[in-house]
Design a protein around this motif. Structure first.
Motif, mmCIF file in Angstrom:
data_model
loop_
_atom_site.group_PDB
_atom_site.id
_atom_site.type_symbol
_atom_site.label_atom_id
_atom_site.label_comp_id
_atom_site.label_asym_id
_atom_site.label_seq_id
_atom_site.Cartn_x
_atom_site.Cartn_y
_atom_site.Cartn_z
ATOM 1 N N THR A 34 4.922 4.393 -16.972
ATOM 2 C CA THR A 34 3.940 5.149 -16.272
ATOM 3 C C THR A 34 4.062 4.727 -14.584
ATOM 4 O OG1 THR A 34 2.455 5.020 -18.302
ATOM 5 C CG2 THR A 34 1.385 5.609 -16.122
ATOM 6 N N SER A 35 4.110 6.024 -13.947
ATOM 7 C CA SER A 35 3.965 5.725 -12.530
ATOM 8 C C SER A 35 2.369 5.653 -12.050
ATOM 9 C CB SER A 35 4.580 6.948 -11.594
ATOM 10 O OG SER A 35 5.947 7.018 -12.025
ATOM 11 N N MET A 36 2.373 4.520 -11.201
ATOM 12 C CA MET A 36 1.102 4.258 -10.533
ATOM 13 C C MET A 36 1.167 4.021 -9.015
ATOM 14 S SD MET A 36 -0.786 1.822 -13.477
ATOM 15 C CE MET A 36 -0.750 2.398 -15.212
ATOM 16 N N THR A 37 0.710 4.434 -8.197
ATOM 17 C CA THR A 37 0.574 4.309 -6.893
ATOM 18 C C THR A 37 -0.711 3.602 -6.271
ATOM 19 O OG1 THR A 37 1.900 6.465 -6.868
ATOM 20 C CG2 THR A 37 0.872 5.671 -4.713
ATOM 21 N N GLY B 157 0.864 -1.130 0.066
ATOM 22 C CA GLY B 157 0.057 0.099 -0.054
ATOM 23 C C GLY B 157 0.889 1.329 -0.079
ATOM 24 N N SER B 158 0.261 2.294 -0.595
ATOM 25 C CA SER B 158 0.920 3.471 -0.543
ATOM 26 C C SER B 158 2.355 3.532 -1.188
ATOM 27 C CB SER B 158 1.118 4.330 0.889
ATOM 28 O OG SER B 158 -0.149 4.497 1.419
ATOM 29 N N THR B 159 2.482 2.712 -2.195
ATOM 30 C CA THR B 159 3.562 2.556 -2.804
ATOM 31 C C THR B 159 3.455 2.839 -4.617
ATOM 32 O OG1 THR B 159 4.371 0.813 -1.335
ATOM 33 C CG2 THR B 159 5.720 1.071 -3.434
ATOM 34 N N THR B 160 4.431 3.659 -4.805
ATOM 35 C CA THR B 160 4.504 3.881 -6.297
ATOM 36 C C THR B 160 5.354 2.826 -7.237
ATOM 37 O OG1 THR B 160 4.412 6.132 -5.900
ATOM 38 C CG2 THR B 160 4.974 5.669 -8.110
ATOM 39 N N TYR B 161 4.661 2.399 -8.303
ATOM 40 C CA TYR B 161 5.485 1.270 -9.157
ATOM 41 C C TYR B 161 5.770 2.020 -10.598
ATOM 42 C CZ TYR B 161 4.315 -1.745 -5.625
ATOM 43 O OH TYR B 161 4.418 -2.307 -4.103
ATOM 44 N N SER B 162 6.434 1.581 -11.182
ATOM 45 C CA SER B 162 6.765 1.682 -12.552
ATOM 46 C C SER B 162 6.278 0.768 -13.561
ATOM 47 C CB SER B 162 8.112 2.195 -13.073
ATOM 48 O OG SER B 162 8.382 2.063 -14.196
ATOM 49 N N VAL B 163 4.929 1.149 -14.395
ATOM 50 C CA VAL B 163 4.484 0.061 -14.985
ATOM 51 C C VAL B 163 4.790 0.127 -16.552
ATOM 52 C CG1 VAL B 163 2.153 -0.729 -15.569
ATOM 53 C CG2 VAL B 163 2.792 -0.191 -13.235
#
Length: 176
Positions: A112-115, A89-95
């Motif tokens: 694309t950054s997704m959190t 949770g509350s973590t940004t991932y590069s997709v």
């Protein structure tokens, strides 16, 4: 040479030798692969504390897609949407996403950054004393999933912070 991508061709073969050419075999239809482009329009469509559902515009000729998180292949899908699960949770991932056709893989989409959403923290289910003296208390408590630290209170007043679920409070006044 002279072939176009994503195009069907009827192929026949004949044998030749010094005497000439034999008859053509039965025609077989074969198609060239499409030129796969990078998917565009990658967006998050539903986000929770542990999953990201995303979608993108379909790529012409693609029969599937590969999903990447932080540069690492995660899974393959056959539609222009996918799910990343088991996330913090509350973590940004590069997709990123790439289009596939048979064993071919096209270029990756732009990153694309997704959190993920925030996750409410639970409460330690138990606290237990380990050792006490006249001026120290050693105690531990149940770890809480997702916690990165803890605040310890003495008599309802903040006393200190802890990075683990174990601490020793010292310098206490006896009989208080």
């Amino acid at each position: 040479s002279g072939l176009a991508s994503a195009t069907a061709y009827n192929i026949q073969v004949s044998a030749v030798n010094v005497s000439g050419e034999g008859a053509l075999c039965t025609s077989v239809s074969m198609s060239t692969a499409p030129v796969l482009t990078a998917p565009v329009g990658l967006t998050a469509v539903n986000v929770t504390g542990s999953t990201i559902n995303c979608a993108w515009q379909p790529v012409a000729g693609a029969t599937g897609y590969k999903l990447y998180k932080n540069g690492v292949f995660v899974s393959s899908v056959t539609t222009n949407s996918g799910v990343f699960s088991g996330l913090a949770g509350s973590t940004t991932y590069s997709v990123q996403v790439s289009a596939t056709y048979a064993s071919l893989e096209g270029p990756l989409s732009n990153s694309t950054s997704m959190t993920t959403a925030s996750v409410a923290l639970g409460t330690p289910g138990w606290v237990t004393g380990i050792e006490t003296t006249a001026s120290t208390l050693k105690f531990a408590w149940e770890a809480v999933t997702g916690a990165t630290g803890y605040k310890v209170y003495k008599n309802g007043i903040f006393a200190t912070s802890a990075s683990t679920n174990f601490i020793e409070l010292s310098g206490l006044t006896a009989s208080t």
